[in-house]
Scaffold this active site. Structure first.
Site, PDB file in Angstrom:
ATOM      1  N   HIS A 165      16.230   3.036 -15.812  1.00  0.00           N
ATOM      2  CA  HIS A 165      15.048   3.385 -15.018  1.00  0.00           C
ATOM      3  C   HIS A 165      15.447   4.156 -13.762  1.00  0.00           C
ATOM      4  CE1 HIS A 165      12.184   1.304 -17.429  1.00  0.00           C
ATOM      5  NE2 HIS A 165      12.597   0.071 -17.133  1.00  0.00           N
ATOM      6  N   GLU A 194      17.729  -1.612 -16.248  1.00  0.00           N
ATOM      7  CA  GLU A 194      17.271  -1.194 -14.917  1.00  0.00           C
ATOM      8  C   GLU A 194      18.016   0.039 -14.430  1.00  0.00           C
ATOM      9  OE1 GLU A 194      14.623  -2.453 -13.799  1.00  0.00           O
ATOM     10  OE2 GLU A 194      14.546  -4.086 -15.247  1.00  0.00           O
ATOM     11  N   GLY A 196      -9.820  -7.356  -0.910  1.00  0.00           N
ATOM     12  CA  GLY A 196      -8.792  -7.461   0.106  1.00  0.00           C
ATOM     13  C   GLY A 196      -8.769  -6.355   1.131  1.00  0.00           C
ATOM     14  N   THR A 197      -9.748  -5.454   1.105  1.00  0.00           N
ATOM     15  CA  THR A 197      -9.733  -4.332   2.040  1.00  0.00           C
ATOM     16  C   THR A 197     -10.471  -4.624   3.348  1.00  0.00           C
ATOM     17  OG1 THR A 197     -11.629  -3.412   0.844  1.00  0.00           O
ATOM     18  CG2 THR A 197      -9.459  -2.572   0.264  1.00  0.00           C
TER      19      THR A 197
END
Length: 663
Positions: free
Chosen positions: A474, A471, A251-252
């Site tokens: 985190h 969450e 994908g580069t």
């Protein structure tokens, strides 16, 4: 980068690990050689129509010849013929050597093939010379005539026409199999090269359409200048490079650079894929390599572009049991053509791969691929340029700042950016807007980087509460540890395969990581599990992916990066990679069992230390954890600014919450 809960299978941390490189190819359609000219449609149609008209005419002629000359006659033996003469039922006869043809006076009835028929004419054969026959005919009043034998064209044609039709049909099918008659690939042309010659009637891609790979463009621009003006370099003793190899993650833009070279070069440009060399027939690959370079020599100076060259350029001797000898023959022929006894002046080979680790060393040496051009993931400046390229045809509002979007997409490839721009345009159209807004780009970015929202997924209140605390754990640990990546967004709306997500947004591009930074990431990863234990006094399966990524990171710290104080600066474990079976199929243990136990103990110690640190941080700030979880349950999505306000004790009522997830 992201902390995911429960169903997550996607590793989105920001560690710069060697990318897993997958093959992917998009093939173009085209001719099969440099002299392949586009066929005019009406010529092809007229040729097909003429073939069918000729076939119909031949069929009609055959029917007419076979059935048109048939009359109502019956074949009788000589005895019956004499009997009919004596009975006075024969009107006239005609002799053609020993063949007898005649007419009856009265209709003759006879059973033929089980059916009774009435006939007015007959045929017979004179088996021997009968001197009394003429006398008998004369006495019976029969008109007698005779004709010499003539060449019967109809009979010959009738006998040979089926064979002629069979031969014509066989020749037609043979021509079709060989690729004639408008066909492009025939069964007997498998040894020919499948390279496509790019012509001027195709839309051109130039270097202006490529961004984020300035060094690669400069290297390729020199190759083009070599072909356009070789004297400029040869007068100083320089030689034209034999080949250039584009290396980089998927994908580069490696294939895009190849297309740009085709648009800029102004010389014949042949394009094919590495898989086009390999077929089911033995020796086809080597034959196609020879044919490819023969075409290149005829059109020199020219460029030959082979996409995904690792399909034929893999390390020799890696096949188990010799089953890949055909691939090795193809590689050997490619090596000889690139730099063998015969020189290929003016033929430059350009290739692309995302698996440089599996290529044969003989292919990479100078004299074959003189230049190895790395096309890596773009930096923030390159990402901004890629955004500008892909938004040229997008109708955008004035509030869009591409530099902000570039800073908000660290680590993504050019293909991902193209996908983000396309998703933003689709979202704007779905929302019936006249132009694409910044909100559409933000939603598209979250959709591509975090996964699509699944608001229709039914989640119980108990599970939603657990996810919110997970969450929040985190996010809070990331906010409390100095030097951590800023928290960009926290959501408990299921996205992709995750029930919840915490998304981090690094401020700067990172290429190396310190031990302190990695230890902080371990604390972030285990913060959700620790929060569940503190609040609900139990563990859930939601932390499964967090534990997996934390364990992998801790093991790499010990075994690969020498970050263990106890074991010291030593790497453990040597990968034994079988090229054709995939990477890391096995790992050679080059250390003792005692050392293995010490490695396991050190990995456990690092993880326990990170868990204890997360537990202390969350225990000391349990009130903030409750506030974050309650805000998540109420709003489902919190951004970094809202998290900061909650930690400061401010109200969120004055903060406008963007309507996320309308995609």
């Amino acid at each position: 980068m992201d902390e995911e809960r429960k169903e997550s299978k996607k590793d989105q941390n920001n560690d710069k690990q060697p990318p897993r490189l997958n093959l992917k190819r998009k093939s173009d359609s085209g001719g099969s050689g440099p002299n392949k000219k586009p066929e005019v449609p009406w010529k092809k149609t007229s040729r097909t129509l003429a073939f069918w008209i000729a076939l119909i005419l031949l069929s009609v002629l055959f029917v007419q010849l076979y059935y048109g000359g048939r009359e109502e006659s019956v074949k009788i033996d000589y005895t019956e013929f004499i009997s009919q003469v004596e009975d006075g039922n024969v009107k006239k006869v005609q002799f053609i050597e020993r063949d007898i043809e005649g007419e009856f006076n009265q209709p003759y009835t006879k059973l033929v093939d089980g059916r009774r028929g009435t006939y007015t004419k007959f045929k017979s054969y004179l088996p021997f010379d009968d001197p009394d026959l003429v006398k008998k005919l004369d006495e019976a009043g029969v008109t007698v005539s005779a004709e010499p034998v003539s060449f019967n064209w109809a009979s010959v044609l009738l006998s040979t026409l089926p064979w002629l039709l069979l031969i014509v049909f066989w020749l037609f099918m043979l021509r079709q199999m060989q690729g004639g008659g408008g066909g492009t690939k025939g069964i007997f042309s498998f040894g020919k090269s499948r390279a496509r010659l790019l012509t001027g009637d195709r839309p051109k891609v130039t270097f202006h359409d490529v961004a984020g790979a300035d060094e690669a463009k400069q290297e390729l621009q020199e190759v083009i200048e070599f072909l356009k003006d070789p004297g400029k370099f040869q007068k100083l003793g320089g030689k034209i490079p034999k080949g250039a190899l584009l290396l980089g993650p998927p994908g580069t833009g490696k294939t895009l650079l190849g297309r740009a070279v085709a648009g800029e070069a102004g010389v014949p440009f042949f394009s094919m894929s590495g898989s086009d060399f390999v077929e089911m027939f033995v020796g086809v690959g080597a034959s196609r390599v020879r044919d490819l370079f023969d075409q290149g020599k005829k059109n020199a100076p020219c460029i030959i572009f082979i996409d995904e060259i690792d399909a034929v350029g893999r390390h020799r001797g890696a096949g188990l049991g010799g089953g890949h000898d055909e691939r090795e023959q193809t590689l050997n022929q490619l090596l000889v053509e690139m730099d063998g006894f015969e020189s290929n002046e003016g033929v430059i080979l350009l290739a692309a791969t995302n698996r440089p680790d599996v290529l044969d060393p003989a292919l990479l040496r100078p004299g074959r691929f003189d230049r190895q051009i790395v096309v890596d993931s773009p930096d923030v400046k390159g990402r901004e340029g890629i955004f500008r390229v892909h938004t040229k045809k997008i109708r955008m509002s004035e509030d869009i700042d591409l530099s902000v979007l570039a800073r908000g997409t660290p680590g993504v490839s050019g293909a991902d950016i193209a996908n983000i721009v396309n998703e933003a345009a689709l979202l704007a159209a779905r929302r019936n807007r006249g132009e694409v807004t910044m909100e559409d780009f933000e939603d598209a970015k979250d959709k591509v980087m975090m996964g699509i929202e699944r608001r229709s997924m039914v989640i119980s209140d108990e599970e939603k509460k657990t996810t919110a605390y997970h969450e929040a754990g985190h996010a809070l640990t990331a906010k409390l540890i100095p030097g951590s990546d800023p928290v960009h967004k926290v959501t408990i709306i299921p996205r992709g395969l995750a029930l919840g997500l915490t998304h981090y947004l690094p401020i700067d591009e990172k290429h190396t990581y310190s031990k302190e930074y990695l230890e902080a990431k371990l604390v972030h990863a285990l913060g959700g599990r620790v929060a569940e234990k503190l609040v609900f006094d139990h563990f859930t399966t939601g932390a499964g992916d967090d534990l997996k990524r934390a364990t992998d990171l801790a093991r790499k710290m010990v075994c690969e990066w020498g970050m263990s104080e106890k074991l010291g600066p030593v790497t453990f474990g040597k990968r034994d990679e079988q090229i054709f079976l995939g990477r890391e199929i096995s790992q050679k243990q080059d250390y003792s069992e005692k050392t293995a136990q010490e490695i396991d103990a050190e990995v456990q110690e690092i993880l326990r230390s990170a868990q204890d640190k997360a537990k202390k941080l969350l225990s000391d700030h349990i009130d903030v954890l409750h506030k974050l979880a309650r805000a998540l349950i109420e709003r489902e999505i919190l951004d970094g600014e809202q998290i900061d306000r909650i930690m400061k004790g401010e109200s969120l009522e004055t903060v406008k919450v963007s309507d996320e997830g309308n995609d």
